[in-house]
Design an enzyme around this catalytic site. Structure first.
Site, PDB file in Angstrom:
ATOM      1  N   LEU A 141      -9.918  -9.964  17.314  1.00 58.08           N
ATOM      2  CA  LEU A 141     -10.076  -9.224  18.564  1.00 58.08           C
ATOM      3  C   LEU A 141      -9.762  -7.747  18.383  1.00 58.08           C
ATOM      4  O   LEU A 141      -9.178  -7.326  17.393  1.00 58.08           O
ATOM      5  CB  LEU A 141      -9.191  -9.829  19.646  1.00 58.08           C
ATOM      6  CG  LEU A 141      -9.560 -11.266  20.034  1.00 58.08           C
ATOM      7  CD1 LEU A 141      -8.567 -11.814  21.051  1.00 58.08           C
ATOM      8  CD2 LEU A 141     -10.974 -11.333  20.595  1.00 58.08           C
ATOM      9  N   ARG A 201       0.829  -1.200   0.000  1.00 61.24           N
ATOM     10  CA  ARG A 201       0.000   0.000   0.000  1.00 61.24           C
ATOM     11  C   ARG A 201       0.872   1.262   0.000  1.00 61.24           C
ATOM     12  O   ARG A 201       2.072   1.219   0.235  1.00 61.24           O
ATOM     13  CB  ARG A 201      -0.909   0.012   1.235  1.00 61.24           C
ATOM     14  CG  ARG A 201      -1.929  -1.092   1.274  1.00 61.24           C
ATOM     15  CD  ARG A 201      -2.584  -1.218   2.640  1.00 61.24           C
ATOM     16  NE  ARG A 201      -1.673  -1.747   3.642  1.00 61.24           N
ATOM     17  CZ  ARG A 201      -1.990  -1.970   4.912  1.00 61.24           C
ATOM     18  NH1 ARG A 201      -3.214  -1.687   5.330  1.00 61.24           N
ATOM     19  NH2 ARG A 201      -1.108  -2.464   5.762  1.00 61.24           N
ATOM     20  N   VAL A 220      -0.937 -13.443   8.528  1.00 59.34           N
ATOM     21  CA  VAL A 220      -0.307 -12.284   7.881  1.00 59.34           C
ATOM     22  C   VAL A 220      -0.751 -11.012   8.597  1.00 59.34           C
ATOM     23  O   VAL A 220      -1.947 -10.768   8.728  1.00 59.34           O
ATOM     24  CB  VAL A 220      -0.698 -12.226   6.389  1.00 59.34           C
ATOM     25  CG1 VAL A 220      -0.112 -10.984   5.735  1.00 59.34           C
ATOM     26  CG2 VAL A 220      -0.229 -13.486   5.669  1.00 59.34           C
ATOM     27  N   HIS A 269       1.298  -0.986  15.249  1.00 56.24           N
ATOM     28  CA  HIS A 269       1.408  -2.444  15.381  1.00 56.24           C
ATOM     29  C   HIS A 269       1.904  -2.822  16.777  1.00 56.24           C
ATOM     30  O   HIS A 269       3.088  -3.085  17.005  1.00 56.24           O
ATOM     31  CB  HIS A 269       2.339  -3.032  14.310  1.00 56.24           C
ATOM     32  CG  HIS A 269       1.826  -2.894  12.921  1.00 56.24           C
ATOM     33  ND1 HIS A 269       2.570  -3.206  11.802  1.00 56.24           N
ATOM     34  CD2 HIS A 269       0.623  -2.457  12.448  1.00 56.24           C
ATOM     35  CE1 HIS A 269       1.864  -2.975  10.719  1.00 56.24           C
ATOM     36  NE2 HIS A 269       0.672  -2.517  11.087  1.00 56.24           N
ATOM     37  N   ASP A 285     -17.483 -13.501  21.927  1.00 53.83           N
ATOM     38  CA  ASP A 285     -16.879 -12.283  22.439  1.00 53.83           C
ATOM     39  C   ASP A 285     -17.046 -12.283  23.953  1.00 53.83           C
ATOM     40  O   ASP A 285     -17.937 -12.964  24.492  1.00 53.83           O
ATOM     41  CB  ASP A 285     -17.563 -11.050  21.819  1.00 53.83           C
ATOM     42  CG  ASP A 285     -16.751  -9.771  22.002  1.00 53.83           C
ATOM     43  OD1 ASP A 285     -16.080  -9.362  21.049  1.00 53.83           O
ATOM     44  OD2 ASP A 285     -16.781  -9.187  23.107  1.00 53.83           O
ATOM     45  N   ARG A 303       2.022 -17.706  14.584  1.00 55.87           N
ATOM     46  CA  ARG A 303       3.274 -16.957  14.419  1.00 55.87           C
ATOM     47  C   ARG A 303       3.171 -16.166  13.127  1.00 55.87           C
ATOM     48  O   ARG A 303       2.445 -16.534  12.207  1.00 55.87           O
ATOM     49  CB  ARG A 303       4.490 -17.892  14.391  1.00 55.87           C
ATOM     50  CG  ARG A 303       4.458 -18.967  13.317  1.00 55.87           C
ATOM     51  CD  ARG A 303       5.727 -19.808  13.339  1.00 55.87           C
ATOM     52  NE  ARG A 303       5.671 -20.975  12.469  1.00 55.87           N
ATOM     53  CZ  ARG A 303       5.885 -20.958  11.156  1.00 55.87           C
ATOM     54  NH1 ARG A 303       6.155 -19.812  10.549  1.00 55.87           N
ATOM     55  NH2 ARG A 303       5.825 -22.076  10.451  1.00 55.87           N
ATOM     56  N   ILE A 356      -3.060 -10.898  14.721  1.00 54.17           N
ATOM     57  CA  ILE A 356      -1.612 -11.089  14.858  1.00 54.17           C
ATOM     58  C   ILE A 356      -0.862  -9.763  14.938  1.00 54.17           C
ATOM     59  O   ILE A 356       0.230  -9.689  15.505  1.00 54.17           O
ATOM     60  CB  ILE A 356      -1.069 -11.973  13.703  1.00 54.17           C
ATOM     61  CG1 ILE A 356       0.312 -12.547  14.039  1.00 54.17           C
ATOM     62  CG2 ILE A 356      -1.059 -11.211  12.388  1.00 54.17           C
ATOM     63  CD1 ILE A 356       0.309 -13.625  15.076  1.00 54.17           C
ATOM     64  N   ASP A 357      -1.437  -8.668  14.399  1.00 53.92           N
ATOM     65  CA  ASP A 357      -0.829  -7.338  14.521  1.00 53.92           C
ATOM     66  C   ASP A 357      -0.641  -6.935  15.979  1.00 53.92           C
ATOM     67  O   ASP A 357       0.333  -6.262  16.325  1.00 53.92           O
ATOM     68  CB  ASP A 357      -1.728  -6.280  13.859  1.00 53.92           C
ATOM     69  CG  ASP A 357      -1.461  -6.140  12.380  1.00 53.92           C
ATOM     70  OD1 ASP A 357      -0.552  -6.806  11.878  1.00 53.92           O
ATOM     71  OD2 ASP A 357      -2.187  -5.367  11.723  1.00 53.92           O
TER      72      ASP A 357
END
Length: 377
Positions: free
Chosen positions: A242, A17, A301, A98, A201, A282, A272-273
């Protein structure tokens, strides 16, 4: 304040991006804001240097030429370690943070340079909305379902199940962990394809809203160990979605629970961020997006929207522009932050301090509330 904005080419792995489209640059230029764009910054989105030049941007041949020409740096991913030396003292940086990978070294370098830094994850409107996060989460939610459908296919090592099924053949079961924006768009796309959907949730009111929004066409459950373990055994797809407001300290789904999933099932860890939602997660990349553990395909990713770089760039431009235009309304950085609730909320570094408590806790850096720093400016 005379604003000059620099748009560098992204150097993070697989980040395709760019922070602004040529149309966005044109709007800024028409408002008297100087924009400098690094050559080939938009190449993955099929935006050419000529497009930016015609929109009013100055094209810089290299990052070394770019950074000295601006007092505001706007980019998608956080600065990489090799980019930190390019930032000049007193500049403003606007980018993603991040939380899952933020480093003390990066923050210390920015503090030493007296950088005022704003994070996409923190920019917040008065009603509590996170507009940039929401925009990118919408894309991530939709892509999560597309990706899950692909990796369920036999050719990708999946269980060979069509996500929506057909007449006489039941559809796949999709469990979405998190009733936020990612979960909303993932549920919408999964239901649209005909999948069975369960959303879990920790907050009952969020689940009530989901049930009302989808007219009870999905199942909801509280995110506790009992329901998670039961759903894992029956799910063909589990999506970690989440809230980006929180750094995940401990995975919500343990490795033992992942082991109980059906062979050929798929995990998409959108969270994962911020930190792994699954005990087996992972980081992966767009170049090597998956791995198999305990017979389950994992897709983890961190920059999922980069897979549709052009759409994501247009969406980011639309959301970011109103905040960039505010920069031109005041004479100094303290005035900008004092008068703009959203930008003040977005700041995580100011005057040599970390101004977001979660970042200070993660990196053991000195913390001050930004309101106090502005009041004493």
């Amino acid at each position: 304040m005379s604003i000059a904005i620099a748009i560098p080419k992204e150097r993070a792995q697989d980040e395709r991006r760019v922070a602004l489209s040529p149309a966005g640059v044109q709007i800024l230029s028409e408002q008297g804001i100087r924009v400098v764009v690094e050559s080939k910054a938009g190449c993955f989105c099929n935006f050419h240097d000529q497009d930016y030049a015609e929109a009013g941007a100055v094209i810089a041949a290299s990052p070394e030429e770019l950074y000295p020409q601006a007092n505001v740096i706007v980019k998608v991913s956080p600065p990489q370690l090799e980019e930190l030396h390019l930032l000049l003292p007193g500049q403003m940086l606007i980018s993603a943070v991040h939380l899952g990978t933020v480093s003390r070294q990066m923050l210390k370098t920015l503090i030493d340079k007296n950088i005022t830094a704003l994070g996409f994850e923190f920019i917040e409107t008065r009603d509590g909305e996170l507009p940039i996060v929401r925009t990118l989460s919408e894309i991530a939610g939709s892509l999560a379902i597309q990706t899950a459908a692909k990796y369920l296919e036999t050719g990708y090592g999946g269980s060979g199940i069509l996500l929506g099924g057909i007449a006489g053949v039941p559809p796949a079961h999709v469990t979405i962990i998190g009733a936020g924006t990612v979960g909303l768009f993932a549920a919408q796309d999964a239901l649209g394809l005909g999948a069975q959907v369960t959303v879990i949730d920790k907050e009952i009111n969020r689940l009530r809203r989901f049930e009302a929004f989808f007219n009870r066409h999905l199942v909801t459950a509280i995110a506790n160990e009992h329901y998670i373990s039961q759903l894992a055994k029956m799910s063909d797809v589990m999506i970690g979605a989440l809230s980006p407001k929180l750094k995940l300290i401990k995975p919500l789904v343990s490795e033992q629970v992942v082991q109980s999933m059906k062979p050929g099932s798929v995990i998409i860890d959108v969270s994962i961020d911020q930190g792994a939602c699954f005990g087996t997660s992972r980081h992966t990349t767009h170049t090597n997006p998956i791995y198999v553990k305990h017979g389950v395909t994992h897709y983890c990713v961190p920059n999922i929207p980069s897979a549709v770089a052009k759409t994501a760039t247009y969406a980011l431009t639309n959301t970011l522009l109103p905040f960039l235009l505010k920069l031109n309304a005041y004479q100094t950085i303290p005035e900008i932050l004092w008068n703009s609730h959203s930008l003040r909320k977005g700041a995580y570094l100011y005057k040599g301090y970390v101004t977001r408590k979660i970042l200070a806790e993660l990196t053991d850096m000195p913390y001050r509330e930004i309101d106090m720093l502005l009041a004493t400016a």
